[in-house]
Design a protein around this motif. Sequence first.
Motif, PDB file in Angstrom:
ATOM      1  N   ALA A  11      43.577  35.996  41.064  1.00  0.00           N
ATOM      2  CA  ALA A  11      43.360  35.293  39.793  1.00  0.00           C
ATOM      3  C   ALA A  11      43.543  33.792  39.975  1.00  0.00           C
ATOM      4  CB  ALA A  11      44.312  35.830  38.733  1.00  0.00           C
ATOM      5  N   ASP A  12      44.578  33.398  40.709  1.00  0.00           N
ATOM      6  CA  ASP A  12      44.827  31.976  40.938  1.00  0.00           C
ATOM      7  C   ASP A  12      43.651  31.328  41.661  1.00  0.00           C
ATOM      8  OD1 ASP A  12      47.312  32.245  39.773  1.00  0.00           O
ATOM      9  OD2 ASP A  12      48.403  32.342  41.678  1.00  0.00           O
ATOM     10  N   ARG A  13      43.097  32.053  42.619  1.00  0.00           N
ATOM     11  CA  ARG A  13      41.996  31.487  43.394  1.00  0.00           C
ATOM     12  C   ARG A  13      40.766  31.278  42.523  1.00  0.00           C
ATOM     13  NH1 ARG A  13      41.896  28.782  48.291  1.00  0.00           N
ATOM     14  NH2 ARG A  13      39.687  28.361  48.610  1.00  0.00           N
ATOM     15  N   VAL A  14      40.460  32.245  41.664  1.00  0.00           N
ATOM     16  CA  VAL A  14      39.311  32.108  40.758  1.00  0.00           C
ATOM     17  C   VAL A  14      39.501  30.899  39.849  1.00  0.00           C
ATOM     18  CG1 VAL A  14      38.097  33.158  38.815  1.00  0.00           C
ATOM     19  CG2 VAL A  14      38.668  34.540  40.827  1.00  0.00           C
ATOM     20  N   THR A  15      40.697  30.774  39.258  1.00  0.00           N
ATOM     21  CA  THR A  15      40.957  29.656  38.344  1.00  0.00           C
ATOM     22  C   THR A  15      40.904  28.329  39.074  1.00  0.00           C
ATOM     23  OG1 THR A  15      42.279  31.036  36.870  1.00  0.00           O
ATOM     24  CG2 THR A  15      42.654  28.665  36.765  1.00  0.00           C
ATOM     25  N   ARG A  16      41.466  28.270  40.274  1.00  0.00           N
ATOM     26  CA  ARG A  16      41.463  27.016  41.041  1.00  0.00           C
ATOM     27  C   ARG A  16      40.030  26.601  41.388  1.00  0.00           C
ATOM     28  NH1 ARG A  16      43.990  28.579  45.580  1.00  0.00           N
ATOM     29  NH2 ARG A  16      45.901  28.755  44.347  1.00  0.00           N
ATOM     30  N   THR A  17      39.193  27.573  41.724  1.00  0.00           N
ATOM     31  CA  THR A  17      37.821  27.266  42.126  1.00  0.00           C
ATOM     32  C   THR A  17      36.942  26.903  40.932  1.00  0.00           C
ATOM     33  OG1 THR A  17      38.013  28.788  43.999  1.00  0.00           O
ATOM     34  CG2 THR A  17      35.792  28.153  43.334  1.00  0.00           C
ATOM     35  N   CYS A  18      37.071  27.659  39.847  1.00  0.00           N
ATOM     36  CA  CYS A  18      36.174  27.489  38.701  1.00  0.00           C
ATOM     37  C   CYS A  18      36.704  26.499  37.669  1.00  0.00           C
ATOM     38  CB  CYS A  18      35.923  28.836  38.032  1.00  0.00           C
ATOM     39  SG  CYS A  18      35.113  30.050  39.099  1.00  0.00           S
ATOM     40  N   GLY A  19      38.020  26.282  37.652  1.00  0.00           N
ATOM     41  CA  GLY A  19      38.620  25.380  36.674  1.00  0.00           C
ATOM     42  C   GLY A  19      39.188  26.136  35.495  1.00  0.00           C
ATOM     43  N   GLU A  20      40.422  25.818  35.151  1.00  0.00           N
ATOM     44  CA  GLU A  20      41.093  26.471  34.027  1.00  0.00           C
ATOM     45  C   GLU A  20      40.268  26.321  32.755  1.00  0.00           C
ATOM     46  OE1 GLU A  20      44.751  28.280  32.411  1.00  0.00           O
ATOM     47  OE2 GLU A  20      44.872  27.181  34.285  1.00  0.00           O
ATOM     48  N   GLY A  21      40.092  27.421  32.031  1.00  0.00           N
ATOM     49  CA  GLY A  21      39.372  27.392  30.762  1.00  0.00           C
ATOM     50  C   GLY A  21      37.872  27.525  30.872  1.00  0.00           C
ATOM     51  N   THR A  22      37.327  27.539  32.080  1.00  0.00           N
ATOM     52  CA  THR A  22      35.881  27.690  32.245  1.00  0.00           C
ATOM     53  C   THR A  22      35.446  29.099  31.843  1.00  0.00           C
ATOM     54  OG1 THR A  22      35.867  26.132  34.093  1.00  0.00           O
ATOM     55  CG2 THR A  22      33.990  27.620  33.918  1.00  0.00           C
ATOM     56  N   PRO A  23      34.438  29.246  30.998  1.00  0.00           N
ATOM     57  CA  PRO A  23      33.926  30.589  30.696  1.00  0.00           C
ATOM     58  C   PRO A  23      33.401  31.246  31.973  1.00  0.00           C
ATOM     59  CG  PRO A  23      33.107  28.987  29.105  1.00  0.00           C
ATOM     60  CD  PRO A  23      33.736  28.196  30.208  1.00  0.00           C
ATOM     61  N   LEU A  24      33.641  32.544  32.124  1.00  0.00           N
ATOM     62  CA  LEU A  24      33.308  33.227  33.371  1.00  0.00           C
ATOM     63  C   LEU A  24      32.511  34.499  33.138  1.00  0.00           C
ATOM     64  CD1 LEU A  24      36.700  33.062  35.325  1.00  0.00           C
ATOM     65  CD2 LEU A  24      34.716  31.557  35.582  1.00  0.00           C
ATOM     66  N   ARG A  25      31.677  34.815  34.138  1.00  0.00           N
ATOM     67  CA  ARG A  25      31.130  36.159  34.327  1.00  0.00           C
ATOM     68  C   ARG A  25      31.908  36.793  35.461  1.00  0.00           C
ATOM     69  NH1 ARG A  25      26.578  34.904  36.694  1.00  0.00           N
ATOM     70  NH2 ARG A  25      26.584  32.691  36.149  1.00  0.00           N
ATOM     71  N   LEU A  26      32.343  38.027  35.287  1.00  0.00           N
ATOM     72  CA  LEU A  26      33.198  38.688  36.270  1.00  0.00           C
ATOM     73  C   LEU A  26      32.655  40.067  36.640  1.00  0.00           C
ATOM     74  CD1 LEU A  26      36.696  37.991  34.641  1.00  0.00           C
ATOM     75  CD2 LEU A  26      35.639  36.718  36.531  1.00  0.00           C
ATOM     76  N   GLY A  27      32.440  40.276  37.927  1.00  0.00           N
ATOM     77  CA  GLY A  27      32.153  41.596  38.446  1.00  0.00           C
ATOM     78  C   GLY A  27      33.398  42.103  39.155  1.00  0.00           C
ATOM     79  N   LEU A  28      34.149  42.976  38.492  1.00  0.00           N
ATOM     80  CA  LEU A  28      35.409  43.479  39.026  1.00  0.00           C
ATOM     81  C   LEU A  28      35.156  44.699  39.906  1.00  0.00           C
ATOM     82  CD1 LEU A  28      37.126  43.149  35.605  1.00  0.00           C
ATOM     83  CD2 LEU A  28      37.902  41.878  37.620  1.00  0.00           C
ATOM     84  N   LEU A  29      35.935  44.816  40.975  1.00  0.00           N
ATOM     85  CA  LEU A  29      35.794  45.904  41.940  1.00  0.00           C
ATOM     86  C   LEU A  29      37.138  46.559  42.165  1.00  0.00           C
ATOM     87  CD1 LEU A  29      33.873  43.700  44.470  1.00  0.00           C
ATOM     88  CD2 LEU A  29      32.867  45.743  43.437  1.00  0.00           C
ATOM     89  N   TYR A  30      37.159  47.871  42.282  1.00  0.00           N
ATOM     90  CA  TYR A  30      38.423  48.549  42.548  1.00  0.00           C
ATOM     91  C   TYR A  30      38.205  49.654  43.575  1.00  0.00           C
ATOM     92  CZ  TYR A  30      36.461  51.954  39.270  1.00  0.00           C
ATOM     93  OH  TYR A  30      35.639  52.849  38.645  1.00  0.00           O
TER      94      TYR A  30
END
Length: 287
Positions: free
Chosen positions: A214-233
């Motif tokens: 999660a930290d990496r996504v926020t650091r790369t995209c910027g806090e508060g940026t609207p996102l599309r997410l493809g989650l994998l498990y």
Amino acid sequence: MTAPLFGVVTDGGLDAYAGLNNAVPVAPFSVTFGETSYRTDELSREALFRELATNPTHPTSSQPTPQDWLEAYRRAGIGDVLAVTISTGLSGSRNAAEQARSLAGADVAVTIHDSRTLSAAQAFQVHAAATAAARGETLETALAWMAAVAQETELYFTIETLEYLRRGGRIGRVQATLGGLLDLKPVITVDKATGAYTTVGRARSYRGAIAALADRVTRTCGEGTPLRLGLLYGSEPADADTLLGLLTARHPIVWSGRAGVNPVLNVHTGPRALGVAAAPGPWPWER
């Protein structure tokens, strides 16, 4: 409805999402335990987990054969075909696709696109191509949309153990970056320049690795940026819910989907794995 000008096919590096245009013909990979081989469209995730837990033989994976690709081209049902492959830095699938193109004959014109990624990020590119086809757009437009999606999409994943990457000989730069401390949980991405795995973070526990994703996504995209997410498990769907909760607290979510990691990828990650493809805002063609 506008008739498509080309068909889209892909390979078993794809993790498909019900909410995306991912229902395209697939050239499957194969998984082999000793003397027994399964095409990945014939092997459920549950069956794979049982084999991993009980079979003493470590499985190997095989890329699609040229015949698998040729069958996918024919199932596209149209003379012009766009084939989207897993990264050539991770598999020889593109080579098989090229061999199949030479066998297809004059009735089928095949354009091959190296996604330089896999899994959910490959699904985003397939969605771009299939959306362009469904709208009657040209092949050139599809390639431009895929390039835009590839540029803005980040793929990160973590795994509970490096043992499966080690056994499969794919640990490479992941192990080098961890400095041999195999008890650490890596945050791995696919390098956009090389199309190969590399490590961008680490954590001392699996729960810590989820937070690091999660930290990496926020650091790369910027806090508060609207996102599309493809989650994998992997074996634990709740892991995807945990990651989505962390990201929802930091970003408006424009779209999200969940998919289980497919068997051929799970062979290399091991049962418990978690990943995410993240990109900012709406799709490029919707802006």
